[in-house]
Design an enzyme around this catalytic site. Sequence first.
Site, mmCIF file in Angstrom:
data_model
loop_
_atom_site.group_PDB
_atom_site.id
_atom_site.type_symbol
_atom_site.label_atom_id
_atom_site.label_comp_id
_atom_site.label_asym_id
_atom_site.label_seq_id
_atom_site.Cartn_x
_atom_site.Cartn_y
_atom_site.Cartn_z
ATOM 1 N N HIS A 280 0.683 -1.257 -0.103
ATOM 2 C CA HIS A 280 0.030 -0.091 0.087
ATOM 3 C C HIS A 280 0.792 1.350 -0.128
ATOM 4 O O HIS A 280 0.713 2.143 -0.825
ATOM 5 C CB HIS A 280 -1.021 0.173 1.201
ATOM 6 N N GLU A 281 1.899 1.331 0.858
ATOM 7 C CA GLU A 281 2.713 2.428 0.970
ATOM 8 C C GLU A 281 3.634 2.626 -0.402
ATOM 9 O O GLU A 281 3.826 3.774 -0.747
ATOM 10 C CB GLU A 281 3.696 2.460 2.008
ATOM 11 N N HIS A 284 1.515 4.473 -2.915
ATOM 12 C CA HIS A 284 1.712 5.996 -2.934
ATOM 13 C C HIS A 284 2.902 6.542 -3.945
ATOM 14 O O HIS A 284 2.572 7.474 -4.377
ATOM 15 C CB HIS A 284 1.814 6.528 -1.478
ATOM 16 N N GLU A 358 -5.860 7.319 -1.413
ATOM 17 C CA GLU A 358 -5.912 6.074 -0.319
ATOM 18 C C GLU A 358 -6.425 4.935 -1.296
ATOM 19 O O GLU A 358 -5.812 3.630 -1.300
ATOM 20 C CB GLU A 358 -6.490 6.016 0.801
HETATM 21 ZN ZN LIG Z 1 -2.031 5.306 2.580
#
Ligand SMILES: [Zn+2]
Length: 424
Positions: A280-281, A284, A358
Site C-alpha cells: 500500500h505504501e 503511494h 488511499e
Molecule cells: Zn495510505
Amino acid sequence: MTASTFSVVFTAFVVAALAWRTFLAMRQARHVAAHRAEVPADFAGLIPLEAHRRAADYTLDKQRVALVETWVVDGGLLLALTLGGGVAAIDALSARWLGDRHVRDLVTVFGVMLVSALVTLPFDAWRTFVIEARYGFNRTTPKLFALDILRGALLGVVLGSPLLLLVFWFVHRTGNFWWLYTWLAWIAFTLILVSTYPRWIAPLFNRFTPLEQGELRSRIEALVARCGFHAEGLFVMDGSKRSSHGNAYFTGFGRDKRIVFFDTLMERLTAAEIEAVLAHELGHFARGHIPRLLGVRFVLALLLLAVLGWLYQQPAFYQAMHLPGPQIGAALAGFALVVPVFVFPFQPLASLIARRQEFEADAYAAAHARAGDLVSALAKLYRDNAATLTPDPLHSLVYDSHPPAALRIDHLKRAGESPLETAP
Ligand SMILES: [Zn+2]
C-alpha cells in the site's frame, strides 16, 4: 474595502466555521453513540464487541476535547489576536525593545506563534496524559513531552528565521513583487525540507533502524524489487517511545524515499500483513502522490501569496487589526492567522483528494500483494488503535483523509475477487 467591512466579513467566516464544526461534531457524536452497541456486520468476527465499544468511547472522548479546543483556539484566540489587537500589541512590544530592525519583525512572528502554542499546550497535554492514558495508549513521559516541545520550537526558529529574514529583505528591496520572490524562496525551502526531513529532521525525534535481515526481509525484498523500490529505504521507527498506536508512512523523494513502519505495528502484524501494508505504501510512491501533493501546494501558495501581496497594501487590513501601518512581521503573522478561516471551506476537497489517493494505493496493494492480507491488517489497525468503524458519513466526507473502514475493505474485497488483480 474598509476596516469595518473586513472585520464583518472575517467575523462572519469565523462564526460560520465554528457553527459548522460544532454541527459536524454533534452529528459524529450522535452517530458513533448510536452504533456503539453492535459491531457492523462487515467486521463481525474480525473485531470483538468489547473493542468496538472501546473505540466508540475513545472517539467521543477525543471529540469533546477537540470541540472545546476549536472554540478556544479557532474562535476566541483567533479573534483576540486579529480583530482584538493581539498581534498589534505583540508587535508594539517588540518595536519598543528592538526598534525598527528586521529582528523586530522576526520577534513579532515568533511571539504570535508562542502565544498560540501556549494556548494549545493544555489541550495537547490533556490529550496525551488524560485521554491517551485512559485507553492505555500513552507512553510519553512528561519529560519527553517537554523535550519534544523544546526540540520542535528550536527547530522552528532555526529553520524559520533564515526564510523569514529573506522575506523581509524581499519586501524592502524588490518592491511590489516581493511576494513572487517569496514564492520562489518558499518552493526552494519546501524542496530542501522534504528531501532532508527523512535523513536529518525525523531522527531528531525518533530512532530509525533499517529493517532487519531475516524471513520477513527476504519475503518483502521480492515485492520491493518488483515495484522498483530500494529495500534500503525500509525503516522501523521506535514509535513505542511515545504511544502504543501503530502506523506506517511514506516520506521523501528521489534517492531519499523511505517507508517507515512503527515498531508497534511490526509487533502485531503477520509477515503477510506487513507485506500488504508495505505494498500500500509503495502504491503511494508508484502513483506519484508526493510530487502531486507538492504541485498542488505550490499553486495554492502562489495564490495565497498574491493575496497577501495585495492585502499588504490595504490600509483596511491594518486598521482592522489595530496596526499603525504596513509592518511585514505583523502582516505575515496576521495573514497566517486569517488565511485558514478562508481556506477552511475547501477542507472537503482536500479530504476527497486524500481519500482518492488511499483508494489508489489500496488498488496498487491488491495488485502487488494479497488484498485479503491488507483487509486483516486494516482490521487489526482499527481494533488496536480504537479507531471508529462507524463515523458519521458527512463528518467523514469533510475531515477524513482515509476512507471509512467499511468502504475501504469493501473495495479491497472486490479487488481481491478479480483474478487479474490477485497476486501470484
Ligand atoms: Zn495510505
